[in-house]
Design a protein around this motif. Structure first.
Motif, PDB file in Angstrom:
ATOM      1  N   GLY A  21       0.518   1.412  -2.761  1.00  0.00           N
ATOM      2  CA  GLY A  21       0.023   2.586  -2.066  1.00  0.00           C
ATOM      3  C   GLY A  21       0.939   3.806  -2.138  1.00  0.00           C
ATOM      4  O   GLY A  21       0.459   4.940  -2.049  1.00  0.00           O
ATOM      5  N   LEU A  22       2.250   3.591  -2.303  1.00  0.00           N
ATOM      6  CA  LEU A  22       3.165   4.738  -2.383  1.00  0.00           C
ATOM      7  C   LEU A  22       2.728   5.713  -3.473  1.00  0.00           C
ATOM      8  O   LEU A  22       2.819   6.934  -3.300  1.00  0.00           O
ATOM      9  N   VAL A  25      -0.141   7.800  -2.220  1.00  0.00           N
ATOM     10  CA  VAL A  25       0.318   8.765  -1.219  1.00  0.00           C
ATOM     11  C   VAL A  25       1.047   9.921  -1.909  1.00  0.00           C
ATOM     12  O   VAL A  25       0.833  11.089  -1.571  1.00  0.00           O
ATOM     13  N   HIS A 169       7.454   3.570   3.991  1.00  0.00           N
ATOM     14  CA  HIS A 169       6.146   3.023   3.611  1.00  0.00           C
ATOM     15  C   HIS A 169       6.116   1.520   3.831  1.00  0.00           C
ATOM     16  O   HIS A 169       5.044   0.937   3.968  1.00  0.00           O
ATOM     17  N   ASN A 170       7.273   0.901   3.809  1.00  0.00           N
ATOM     18  CA  ASN A 170       7.324  -0.546   4.036  1.00  0.00           C
ATOM     19  C   ASN A 170       8.756  -0.941   4.360  1.00  0.00           C
ATOM     20  O   ASN A 170       9.620  -0.940   3.487  1.00  0.00           O
ATOM     21  N   VAL A 219       3.890   5.512   8.157  1.00  0.00           N
ATOM     22  CA  VAL A 219       2.552   5.861   7.692  1.00  0.00           C
ATOM     23  C   VAL A 219       1.412   5.477   8.639  1.00  0.00           C
ATOM     24  O   VAL A 219       0.255   5.531   8.223  1.00  0.00           O
ATOM     25  N   ASN A 252      -1.813   7.757   6.695  1.00  0.00           N
ATOM     26  CA  ASN A 252      -2.147   8.244   5.363  1.00  0.00           C
ATOM     27  C   ASN A 252      -3.616   8.644   5.277  1.00  0.00           C
ATOM     28  O   ASN A 252      -4.454   8.155   6.039  1.00  0.00           O
ATOM     29  N   ARG A 306      -2.023  -6.878  -3.432  1.00  0.00           N
ATOM     30  CA  ARG A 306      -0.855  -7.606  -3.908  1.00  0.00           C
ATOM     31  C   ARG A 306      -0.943  -8.992  -3.285  1.00  0.00           C
ATOM     32  O   ARG A 306      -1.295  -9.129  -2.102  1.00  0.00           O
ATOM     33  N   GLN A 310       2.999 -10.887   2.966  1.00  0.00           N
ATOM     34  CA  GLN A 310       2.721  -9.694   3.796  1.00  0.00           C
ATOM     35  C   GLN A 310       1.221  -9.514   3.974  1.00  0.00           C
ATOM     36  O   GLN A 310       0.740  -9.173   5.057  1.00  0.00           O
ATOM     37  N   LYS A 311       0.490  -9.736   2.889  1.00  0.00           N
ATOM     38  CA  LYS A 311      -0.944  -9.461   2.895  1.00  0.00           C
ATOM     39  C   LYS A 311      -1.754 -10.612   3.488  1.00  0.00           C
ATOM     40  O   LYS A 311      -2.982 -10.557   3.504  1.00  0.00           O
ATOM     41  N   GLU A 383       1.054  -4.267   8.085  1.00  0.00           N
ATOM     42  CA  GLU A 383       0.464  -3.297   7.153  1.00  0.00           C
ATOM     43  C   GLU A 383       0.820  -1.900   7.629  1.00  0.00           C
ATOM     44  O   GLU A 383       0.190  -1.345   8.520  1.00  0.00           O
ATOM     45  N   PRO A 384       1.872  -1.321   7.042  1.00  0.00           N
ATOM     46  CA  PRO A 384       2.320   0.001   7.500  1.00  0.00           C
ATOM     47  C   PRO A 384       1.158   0.991   7.614  1.00  0.00           C
ATOM     48  O   PRO A 384       1.009   1.658   8.637  1.00  0.00           O
ATOM     49  N   CYS A 385       0.352   1.095   6.574  1.00  0.00           N
ATOM     50  CA  CYS A 385      -0.899   1.851   6.712  1.00  0.00           C
ATOM     51  C   CYS A 385      -2.039   1.057   6.095  1.00  0.00           C
ATOM     52  O   CYS A 385      -2.944   0.628   6.766  1.00  0.00           O
ATOM     53  N   GLY A 386      -1.956   0.821   4.773  1.00  0.00           N
ATOM     54  CA  GLY A 386      -3.069   0.180   4.065  1.00  0.00           C
ATOM     55  C   GLY A 386      -4.056   1.245   3.642  1.00  0.00           C
ATOM     56  O   GLY A 386      -4.341   2.177   4.396  1.00  0.00           O
ATOM     57  N   LEU A 387      -4.532   1.129   2.423  1.00  0.00           N
ATOM     58  CA  LEU A 387      -5.495   2.108   1.908  1.00  0.00           C
ATOM     59  C   LEU A 387      -6.869   1.487   1.721  1.00  0.00           C
ATOM     60  O   LEU A 387      -7.894   2.125   1.929  1.00  0.00           O
TER      61      LEU A 387
HETATM   62  C1  GLC Z   1       3.288   0.443   1.508  1.00  0.00           C
HETATM   63  C2  GLC Z   1       2.562  -0.328   2.591  1.00  0.00           C
HETATM   64  C3  GLC Z   1       1.120   0.099   2.757  1.00  0.00           C
HETATM   65  C4  GLC Z   1       0.977   1.603   2.745  1.00  0.00           C
HETATM   66  C5  GLC Z   1       1.627   2.170   1.490  1.00  0.00           C
HETATM   67  C6  GLC Z   1       1.541   3.696   1.403  1.00  0.00           C
HETATM   68  O1  GLC Z   1       3.123  -0.094   0.258  1.00  0.00           O
HETATM   69  O2  GLC Z   1       2.650  -1.718   2.376  1.00  0.00           O
HETATM   70  O3  GLC Z   1       0.607  -0.414   3.977  1.00  0.00           O
HETATM   71  O4  GLC Z   1      -0.386   1.967   2.778  1.00  0.00           O
HETATM   72  O5  GLC Z   1       2.985   1.835   1.466  1.00  0.00           O
HETATM   73  O6  GLC Z   1       2.117   4.331   2.512  1.00  0.00           O
END
Ligand code: GLC
Ligand code: ADP
Length: 490
Positions: A21-22, A25, A169-170, A219, A252, A306, A310-311, A383-387
């Motif tokens: 996801g980085l 973003v 992000h993580n 995020v 995000n 992934r 974590q997932k 899950e910091p954010c998740g898309l």
């Molecule tokens: C990390 C996190 C994910 C987040 C992404 C973008 O990879 O695991 O949850 O959406 O960064 O910020």
């Protein structure tokens, strides 16, 4: 708000270099900041995948070798969205076959400390008093451990500098290295202290950013709270709690143009909230592509992820047989830990009528899964954010997710109340267990049989605004605050 000059330092940017996801973003947020009128540069290593896709231009700055780092050069090339990228060319560090962080066998590159130390050093040079260029950033925005040493370099260099923002992000990835690296990276010995870069006897890149950046963001608002205590603070909860006045949770956004079922060229049949019956063609196309029989009444559950703990992939493995016995079908696309890959493949072999697994990275298939699945699984431990839960809502594919981090913030759980008032967009479960996951899937499968209620959940998710606009405005307000303290609204 007057325009700001922002240097966005990152180790990934879509579509040139992406492991997660980085990358999305980096592309989405910077484009949205430019749309708000800001002057942004994305600083990124010139990996082979970047060189292959970016326009080739002569370097505009040759940065000489230092006592600790080889020479490198900066080239400018526009990202596909138009935002200028500044590519750091350093062949001995970045030009090798494999990924940004690992070789083809999944082993971390042995010189990652120096590879990303170099990236951080360049970011700090650009953001510091020694920058000889016409363009000098007012804000340096760092992302994850790969660029987190930059605020530390700026601090130890002294002198005028840009304001600094560190985004997590993580937190599970901290960039931990042996103490010998401190000297090799040109950091002063005194920096290796508990109130500096030391973390349980090792050098922590991420701690550099958390300790020395002017502001810290992460995020999602829920993740910002979760990381101030164990277990999700991963040992840094004390520092984060101490800096909570400077810590902000900003959820995000997603790329609304790339993820739009009414225009998506990667799916079998385009559709929107008023033509949801056309979604069924995508389900058939997905079943056909993956060799699953048509079972129109059984919900098809999708996953694109992934494959890591974590997932929550292991939670899915544990109850996959019960899930498909409901009945339901399960489609998984992903790559990651070898044992999880093998367990999923074994499940698919043993349940060929109901489970299909594709190991690998496949963007077109990811789109078809979003469009063709009836519901989307995200049982993440954290899950910091998740898309994907936002992509799936946009595709009328309600997510079934653990209520953690951004999954808690971006999904409205279907309760009697939220169903009655039309706000439900998906399904949450709280406990980190296979049975809690199964119970949430059962709850979703039951509601799936109520076509009218299901449509309403699909439409509520499709109507939600997940664009980058709101997040970009919050980042911009934060930058403005740092650049001109107390004068954020000018
Ligand atoms: C990390 C996190 C994910 C987040 C992404 C973008 O990879 O695991 O949850 O959406 O960064 O910020
Ligand atoms: P993370 O960054 O932790 O992996 P995110 O949900 O923030 O999680 O972002 C993951 C991104 O990577 C999404 O854009 C998702 O669609 C994509 N992705 C992950 N695995 C695959 C895969 N195997 N094939 C295609 N896309 C994938």
């Amino acid at each position: 708000m007057s325009p700001l000059r922002i240097l966005f330092a990152t180790s990934e940017c879509a579509p040139w270099a992406k492991t997660g996801g980085l990358a999305d973003v980096s592309a989405g947020l910077t484009a949205a900041l430019v749309a708000l009128g800001h002057d942004v540069r994305v600083l990124l290593p010139a990996y082979p995948s970047v060189r292959a896709q970016a326009e080739q231009r002569p370097p505009f700055w040759e940065i000489p070798a230092s006592a600790h780092f080889p020479a490198c050069a900066l080239h400018q090339a526009p990202l596909p969205g138009g935002v200028p990228a500044w590519l750091v060319s350093c062949p001995e560090f970045y030009e090798r076959a494999g990924g940004p962080y690992q070789d083809g066998d999944g082993n971390d590159w042995p010189d990652n400390a120096r590879r990303f130390g170099q990236l951080a050093r360049v970011a700090a040079l650009l953001a510091g008093a020694a920058n000889p260029l016409d363009w000098r950033p007012q804000v340096l925005h760092c992302n994850d451990w790969q660029t987190a040493l930059a605020p530390a370099y700026l601090r130890f260099a002294g002198g005028a500098r840009a304001a600094t923002v560190m985004t997590i992000h993580n937190l599970a990835f901290q960039g931990l290295f042996p103490p010998e690296e401190v000297a090799r990276l040109g950091l002063p010995p005194a920096s290796f202290a508990i109130d500096g870069l030391e973390f349980w006897g090792r050098l922590s890149f991420l701690k550099g950013g958390l300790q020395y950046a002017d502001a810290i963001t992460t995020v999602s608002p829920t993740y910002a709270r979760e990381i101030q205590r164990e277990p999700l603070g991963f040992g840094l909860h004390g520092l984060l709690a101490a800096r909570r006045a400077a810590l902000h949770g900003i959820a995000n956004g997603i790329d609304l143009a790339a993820w739009d079922p009414s225009t998506d060229r990667l799916i079998a049949q385009r559709y929107d909230a008023d033509r949801l019956t056309a979604k069924a063609f995508n389900k058939e196309a997905l079943q056909e592509r993956l060799g699953l029989p048509r079972e129109p009444r059984a919900p098809l559950l999708g996953m694109v992820s992934r494959l890591t703990r974590q997932k929550g992939i292991d939670l899915v493995v544990e109850v996959a047989r019960e899930i498909v016995g409901l009945p339901a079908q399960l489609v998984v696309l992903g790559a990651g830990e070898r044992d999880l890959e093998a367990q999923l493949e074994e499940l698919a072999r043993a349940n060929a009528q109901r489970i299909a697994v594709r190991i690998g990275y496949d963007e077109p298939l990811a789109h078809l899964i979003e469009a063709g699945a009836d519901a989307f699984l995200m049982p993440s431990r954290f899950e910091p954010c998740g898309l994907n839960q936002m992509y799936s809502q946009r595709y009328g594919t309600p997510p079934i997710a653990r209520a953690t981090g951004g999954l808690a913030d971006t999904i409205v759980d279907a309760t009697p109340q939220s169903i009655a008032d039309g706000t439900a967009t998906g399904f949450h479960f709280a406990e980190e267990s296979p049975l809690a996951l199964l119970a949430a899937v059962e709850r979703a499968a039951e509601l799936y049989r109520d076509a009218k209620a299901w449509r309403q959940i699909q439409r509520a998710g499709m109507a939600a605004d997940f664009g980058w606009g709101a997040a970009a405005q919050r980042y911009a307000a934060l930058y403005a605050d740092l650049v001109r303290p107390g004068d954020a609204d000018d």
